[in-house]
Design an enzyme around this catalytic site. Structure first.
Site, PDB file in Angstrom:
ATOM      1  N   GLU A  59      35.609  45.913  36.478  1.00  0.00           N
ATOM      2  CA  GLU A  59      36.663  46.912  36.219  1.00  0.00           C
ATOM      3  C   GLU A  59      36.406  48.071  37.157  1.00  0.00           C
ATOM      4  OE1 GLU A  59      39.181  46.546  34.393  1.00  0.00           O
ATOM      5  OE2 GLU A  59      38.690  45.055  32.880  1.00  0.00           O
TER       6      GLU A  59
ATOM      7  N   CYS B  41      39.790  56.031  35.069  1.00  0.00           N
ATOM      8  CA  CYS B  41      40.223  55.040  36.055  1.00  0.00           C
ATOM      9  C   CYS B  41      41.737  54.866  36.025  1.00  0.00           C
ATOM     10  CB  CYS B  41      39.541  53.708  35.766  1.00  0.00           C
ATOM     11  SG  CYS B  41      39.866  53.119  34.095  1.00  0.00           S
TER      12      CYS B  41
END
Ligand code: NAD
Length: 491
Positions: free
Chosen positions: A247, A283
């Site tokens: 990720e 993010c």
């Protein structure tokens, strides 16, 4: 001033004190040490991997109900200690106290979902057919190395721990040195509920990370962090062909169509939050806003109004604060560099929000939130991941152009399209991203029941949802055929 705490590695169910420690400072008052964490060595990382490898032999065969009950007990322990853990997280990280509590709430929501859903994922399937029986099982992988970043240390760790342990894997987890304390408390609470060696914790720098990603006893790497780090991890892991969930970074865009309702103040507020929550250090935060030129001027005015209202920069423990300091000095300098670079090329930089505690701004790792107008669409402030409290707004003239600007990025984590629903949906279908949200963005559109992850250099694989559990299992086919005679094999 609260006394600094000390956290330790956990190897094979025991705290493993070590001589070498580092201090984690409070980003609001950098002279204050919040606590100490160990600088573990490569040898200690090997001990943790060996413990997890040994524990896997029994844990892989453990009863699913027992695993779920253990995880539920851990969830209750975390709930009981949430107020204290949230305070610690807020002090070491810099996020507002309510934001720290929110991170723990998301972690618990996910852990509960994982407990409820794991049966569905690992239940074996029997297929009876004209050539006998085939049983398909979902087996655990083995030792998982989990490596996590500083921005959401607890949720990005529990997102890995819960599915890995529930599906019968064991784990060694390494948090980031920029937020090592609160997550260590959470890992300790979970590890206490499981047999020794099932969940191990190790701290340290890249050398420990390299061991965790190259050791032949490690079956899977679950990594959240920067794209650059992921490239070295892929290399380290290639020698033993490890499974991987990565990720990574993003440069998520918000596309505002001409059909966007400028009178919808709640929507504009959602957009502001999606840019500045956790000081922009998420993010999946919207890191570039493209606005159709027909509504650009009015949008900018409405945006500034909403941002000036919602953004209140200050001490994370001040209940009025919505935006705290940036987590570390390096990140402050990086974001400042992007803003100064855009400014030197003629962009306009507009400060946003109210400063509640001006006395902290000089010494703490604070950055005044800013809006950047007039930057070149290919300036680093637009195409790089800023990971801080700044956002550029760029006008566009037609849909083709904005979709191209969106899709030319090397990243593709999340994105959002704002406007009339069907129109926005038609644009969303043409966007390259792991998740696209309509009229909302970032965590406001995150649902732990659905898979999350990136395309292109934003990642490999998915977390959350059923898919997040499945990624810790391997399909095992057990064939019991009626006949093994194949007509083309000669006598
Ligand atoms: P980072 O890549 O610098 O560090 C992440 C972790 O990797 C840390 O624990 C670090 O100590 C460790 N590490 C460093 N070098 C290593 C190596 N060679 N081998 C193994 N491990 C190593 O990232 P960061 O600065 O902590 O976090 C910010 C980044 O994380 C941003 O790019 C952000 O977008 C990304 N992120 C992505 C998601 C997502 O779900 N896609 C979520 C949060 C953060």
């Amino acid at each position: 001033m609260t006394e600094p705490i000390t956290v330790h590695a956990i190897i094979n169910g025991k705290e493993a004190p070590t001589d070498k420690q580092f201090a984690r400072e409070n980003p609001t008052h950098p002279e204050e040490v919040v606590g100490y964490a160990p600088i573990n060595t490569k040898e200690e990382a090997i001990q943790a991997i060996d413990a997890a490898h040994e524990a896997f032999k029994e844990w892989r065969l453990s009863d699913l109900e027992d695993r779920i009950q253990r995880m539920e007990r851990a969830i209750q322990k975390i709930k009981d200690e949430t107020p204290e853990i949230a305070k610690l997280l807020s002090r070491e990280h810099g996020k507002a106290l309510w934001d720290a509590e929110g991170e723990i709430a998301i972690s618990l929501m996910w852990m509960e979902f994982a407990c409820k859903t794991v049966k569905e994922v690992v239940t074996e399937e029997l297929r009876e057919h004209d050539n006998g029986r085939t049983i398909i099982t979902k087996d655990p992988l083995g030792v998982v190395s989990a490596i996590t970043p500083w921005n959401y240390p607890i949720s990005l760790s529990t997102i890995k721990i819960a599915p890995a342990l529930l599906t019968g894997n064991t784990m060694v987890l390494k948090p980031s040195p920029f937020a090592p304390l609160a997550v260590s408390k959470v890992v300790q609470l979970i590890a206490n509920e499981f047999p020794p060696g099932v969940l191990n914790l190790i701290h340290g720098e890249a050398d420990v990370g390299v061991e965790l990603t190259s050791n032949e006893k490690v079956a899977k790497i679950a990594f959240t962090g920067g794209t650059k780090t992921a490239k070295s991890i892929m290399k380290a892991a290639s020698e033993t062909i490890k499974k991987m969930t990565l990720e990574l970074g993003g440069n998520d865009a918000a596309i505002v169509l001409p059909s966007f309702d400028l009178t919808d103040t709640k929507a504009i507020r959602r957009m502001v939050i999606s840019n500045f929550l956790t000081s922009g250090q998420i993010c999946m935060i919207a890191k570039r806003i493209y606005v159709h030129s027909s509504i650009y001027d009015e949008f900018v005015e409405k945006y500034k109004e909403a941002a000036n209202k919602w953004i209140r920069v200050g001490d994370p423990f001040n209940p009025e604060t919505t935006v705290g300091p940036v987590n570390n000095k390096g990140q402050v300098n990086y974001v400042k560099g992007l803003i100064d670079g855009a400014k030197s090329k003629g962009a306009e930089v507009i400060p946003l929000g109210k400063v509640l505690n001006p006395e902290l701004m000089e010494n703490g790792y604070f950055l005044q939130p800013t809006l950047v107008l007039g930057a070149d669409p290919h300036d680093p402030i637009v195409v790089e991941e800023q990971f801080g409290p700044t956002v550029p707004i760029i006008p566009f003239d037609d849909e083709e152009q904005v979709i191209e600007l969106h899709n030319e990025s090397i990243y593709g984590l999340t994105s959002s399209v704002w406007g009339e629903e069907e129109h926005a949906l038609s644009v969303a279908r043409r966007i390259e991203a792991g998740t696209t949200m309509i009229n909302t963005a970032a965590v406001q559109g995150l649902d732990v029941r659905f898979p999350f992850g990136g395309v292109k250099q934003s990642g490999v694989g998915r977390e959350y949802g059923k898919e997040g559990l499945q990624s810790y299992t391997e399909t095992h086919v057990i064939n019991i055929p009626k006949t093994l005679d194949l007509p083309y094999i000669p006598e």
